[in-house]
Design an enzyme around this catalytic site. Structure first.
Site, mmCIF file in Angstrom:
data_model
loop_
_atom_site.group_PDB
_atom_site.id
_atom_site.type_symbol
_atom_site.label_atom_id
_atom_site.label_comp_id
_atom_site.label_asym_id
_atom_site.label_seq_id
_atom_site.Cartn_x
_atom_site.Cartn_y
_atom_site.Cartn_z
ATOM 1 N N SER A 470 42.870 27.481 37.080
ATOM 2 C CA SER A 470 42.173 26.644 38.053
ATOM 3 C C SER A 470 41.661 27.463 39.235
ATOM 4 C CB SER A 470 43.095 25.503 38.498
ATOM 5 O OG SER A 470 42.382 24.488 39.141
ATOM 6 N N ASP A 481 32.005 38.241 39.222
ATOM 7 C CA ASP A 481 30.556 38.029 39.236
ATOM 8 C C ASP A 481 29.873 38.818 40.348
ATOM 9 O OD1 ASP A 481 30.775 36.358 37.078
ATOM 10 O OD2 ASP A 481 30.689 34.500 38.239
ATOM 11 N N LYS A 495 41.274 26.506 32.511
ATOM 12 C CA LYS A 495 41.104 25.138 33.032
ATOM 13 C C LYS A 495 39.978 25.138 34.065
ATOM 14 C CE LYS A 495 43.348 21.160 35.151
ATOM 15 N NZ LYS A 495 42.302 20.931 36.161
#
Length: 723
Positions: A470, A481, A495
């Site tokens: 999460s 990224d 998740k």
């Protein structure tokens, strides 16, 4: 009506199994359960919410009815131990009527299925008890299929009875290998099966309704659940699956109370002796209390035995999760305690790494969860306790110590506050977009950090494992990224969805709580690059060996998990150049672990654990099993011997049986078990040190991570508050 009549005939004319069992153990069938009016109404209210507002809104039609039917049978009898193929054939017409049962508020069909299931359970338990007086031939060459989830339903009564005979024989053999004599084995198992049978009599219509409703909700997605009504002062622990006292989230899988989650900072987590998936087979009070066998108990009854006063001791008899079908029990001793923010707060150490050019310092921040003191935040306290605030203070102290790099350890961090994930990311990448969210209507919003500035711009690593979920995945994905740091470890949980809880009573404008609550998925997270962490999780830049079983743990292990998908990338630009470092970092990592005995031992143990997990057949011959146990103990003894010579050793819990008579070896093995984390952490620290070397223009890898020793322990910020 069709199935009810069949059930009545079924009860009056007992099957062959019941007649066999009746000779030695009376069959007491539980009463037939009937749905209550408020339960039927609650099901209809839940359906209205799910068909309109769920992220994956699905019409309640025959197609979904078939999925619910299959999920219901799987939830009731996952190992295919109770129903016969003839039962499944007889129930087949109900595949297309469960939607009508909900919409017309007539739940007789799902209740008939549940009643048939309970009667089959009563039969099998009575038959199991009837076998105990006869004992077993433990010298014959028989075997048992351990995991029957992929097997067909028993085709005949005789096939089912033979399956149960082998299961009881295996229970008998396990206790014999643990040192019990035949008389005590018969007593223990008779009590176990009798307790399970008595639990059937405690089942209420609410239990049947809960089982059916969760089959309906999880047929849509695994994080959507129905929660029954309950009084605040008597929180129903079997539904919420939370446990106060040892800090573990429990659930019921087959006949076992199973650890679903370890609460950061709790006694269970801090002990280092328990893992997700471990099964609790016995509970004892204090240092000398008798061990109570809890296999087959109701979850709430087991929980009542585990809970207790702060400071008191509880002993758990544990069947480890990932030691294969013949795992040996071990005893875990825990002191019950209250969990505070201080227990689960960020902690830090500074490690000195030996290199050819001297030493480099790497600061390691361990973050168990993305916590925040919500009450203090609501009251306007600007210095409220949170993960971001605490990590910021630790980073400031590390900068003062002139560390060369920082490693954020998110292993087993199950997530927490989205705001904290966004703000903490900003401390490394600045005021930029961090994560995207898409709701059920398809609207996309971008969560941007606007509160925190960059607190550390040096070399950065993020260490994750399968338990990182999460908010942890949001943070790790953003760091990856933006090219800001190197992601190290196992693939994360996967998740990437958002849930909310709705009160069915509030929707019905009902003053008295009778309908319960619905937790359901309303949105999905997406990375700034457009991909999602859902299902696939975050893939490390430098992977470590996988120490957990992804078929049992993680989003991909769930039925009906939402698929991976992608959307348009956010407006973002990388702020770092980790990608250019990765070839050299990976090469140095591979060369270093090739000569690291701890890491090589870890690789061997992971391979052995995987081999055990894949073994789905177990011998019922005592001699064969004793040889297997002896080989397992020898492997552990060899590992302990290596550790005694000064070299740390990695071990993925090798199946040695632990009990009170072997506490010294138990403690030694636990110390060895902790070296798994040491070996992984040591290597992660070395990778961050390598990254620092590359930034400084030094094309020289860190020396072997051992010995890496704490140069200093950075003190946590003072102050604590309750979670």
């Amino acid at each position: 009506m069709r199935l009810k009549q069949a059930l009545i005939s079924f009860v009056l004319a007992l099957t062959a199994a019941a007649r066999v069992a009746a000779a030695d153990a009376a069959v007491t069938f539980p009463p037939l359960l009937k749905p209550q009016a408020q339960e039927a109404r609650a099901a209809h209210l839940a359906a209205e919410l799910l068909t309109r507002y769920h992220y994956k809104a699905m019409p309640l039609d025959n197609a979904l009815s078939a999925r619910v039917f299959d999920q219901y049978l799987k939830d009731l009898d996952p190992e295919k131990l109770y129903f016969l193929q003839s039962d499944i054939d007889r129930l087949a017409p109900d595949r297309s009527v469960l939607d009508d049962a909900i919409l017309t508020e007539d739940l007789s069909a799902p209740f008939d299925i549940f009643n048939l299931y309970e009667h089959r359970v009563a039969e099998r338990l009575a038959y199991a008890r009837s076998l105990l007086k006869k004992g077993f031939d433990l010298e014959s060459d028989e075997s048992l299929t351990v995991d029957r989830k992929g097997q067909p339903w028993p085709g005949t009564e005789a096939e089912s009875l033979d399956l149960w005979r082998k299961r009881v024989k295996n229970d008998w053999l396990r206790l014999k290998l643990a040192g019990q004599d035949d008389r005590h084995i018969a007593t223990i198992l008779d009590k176990r099966y009798d307790s399970a049978a008595r639990n059937l009599g405690k089942t209420t219509s609410l239990d049947a309704f809960q089982a059916f409703m969760n089959a309906y909700t999880t047929a849509i997605d695994p994080h959507t659940n129905y929660l029954e009504p309950r009084a605040a002062e008597n929180f129903d622990i079997s539904m919420r699956l939370s446990l106060v006292g040892i800090g573990a989230v429990l659930t019921q899988i087959d006949d076992y109370t199973t650890i679903r989650e370890l609460v950061p900072g709790g006694p269970a987590s801090l002990s280092g002796q328990l893992k997700v998936g471990d099964r609790i087979v016995g509970v004892a009070q204090g240092a000398t209390g008798a061990m109570e066998d809890v296999v087959g108990w109701r979850l709430d009854d087991t929980v009542a035995l585990i809970r207790g006063a702060k400071g008191s001791t509880v002993r758990l008899d544990i069947l480890p999760a990932d030691n294969g079908p013949d795992a040996s029990n071990r005893t875990v001793v825990l002191v019950r305690n209250t969990i505070t923010v201080q227990d689960s707060a960020a902690k830090a150490k500074i490690y000195a790494v030996t290199t050819g050019a001297g030493k480099r310092l790497v600061g390691v921040i361990t973050l168990p969860s993305f916590y925040e003191d919500a009450d203090a935040l609501r009251k306007g306290d600007k210095d409220y306790r949170s993960a971001t605030h605490d990590v910021g203070k630790l980073l400031a102290e590390m900068k003062a110590r002139k560390v060369d790099g920082v490693l954020i350890d998110l292993r087993n961090d199950g997530g927490g506050s989205l705001r904290e994930a966004v703000n903490l990311t900003g401390m490394f990448v600045g005021k930029v977009p961090v994560v995207q969210t898409r709701n059920a209507r398809g609207d996309i919003s971008v969560e941007r950090n606007t509160e925190t500035g960059v607190a550390w711009d040096g070399p950065l690593g993020v260490l994750i494992n399968r338990g990182s979920a999460s908010a942890s995945e949001i943070f790790a994905a953003a760091i990856q990224d933006y090219g800001r740091g190197v992601i190290i470890g196992e693939g994360s949980f996967g998740k990437g969805t958002v849930q909310t809880v709705a009160s069915l009573d509030q929707i019905a404008k009902n003053a008295t709580p009778v309908y319960g609550e619905l937790k359901f998925t309303i949105a999905q997270f997406f990375r700034v690059n457009g991909g999602t962490t859902q299902l696939r999780g975050v893939t490390p830049d430098i992977p470590f060996p996988q120490t957990s079983d992804d078929t049992q743990f993680g989003e991909s292990s769930f039925d009906n998990a939402l698929p991976w998908s992608s959307i348009k990338a956010a407006d973002y630009a990388p702020v770092g150049d980790v990608a250019t470092q990765l070839p050299r970092l990976s090469a140095w990592h591979a060369a270093r672990i090739q000569h690291d005995p701890d890491f090589q031992n870890l690789l061997q143990d992971v391979a052995k654990a995987e081999e055990r997990r894949k073994s789905n057949v177990i011998s019922l011959n005592e001699g064969v099993r004793r040889k297997e146990r002896a080989a397992s103990e020898k492997r552990l003894a060899d590992t302990l011997g290596a550790a005694g010579t000064g070299a740390s050793s990695a071990l993925v819990d090798d199946g040695l049986q632990f009990n009170e008579r072997r506490l010294d070896k138990n403690l030694a093995a636990e110390k060895t078990r902790k070296t798994i984390n040491d070996a992984l952490l040591d290597e992660a620290v070395s990778i961050v040190s390598d990254s620092a070397a590359l930034k400084d223009g030094k094309a020289q890898a860190s020396a072997s991570a051992l010995p890496i020793r704490p140069e200093a322990v950075v003190a946590l910020p003072k102050g604590t508050s309750e979670n």
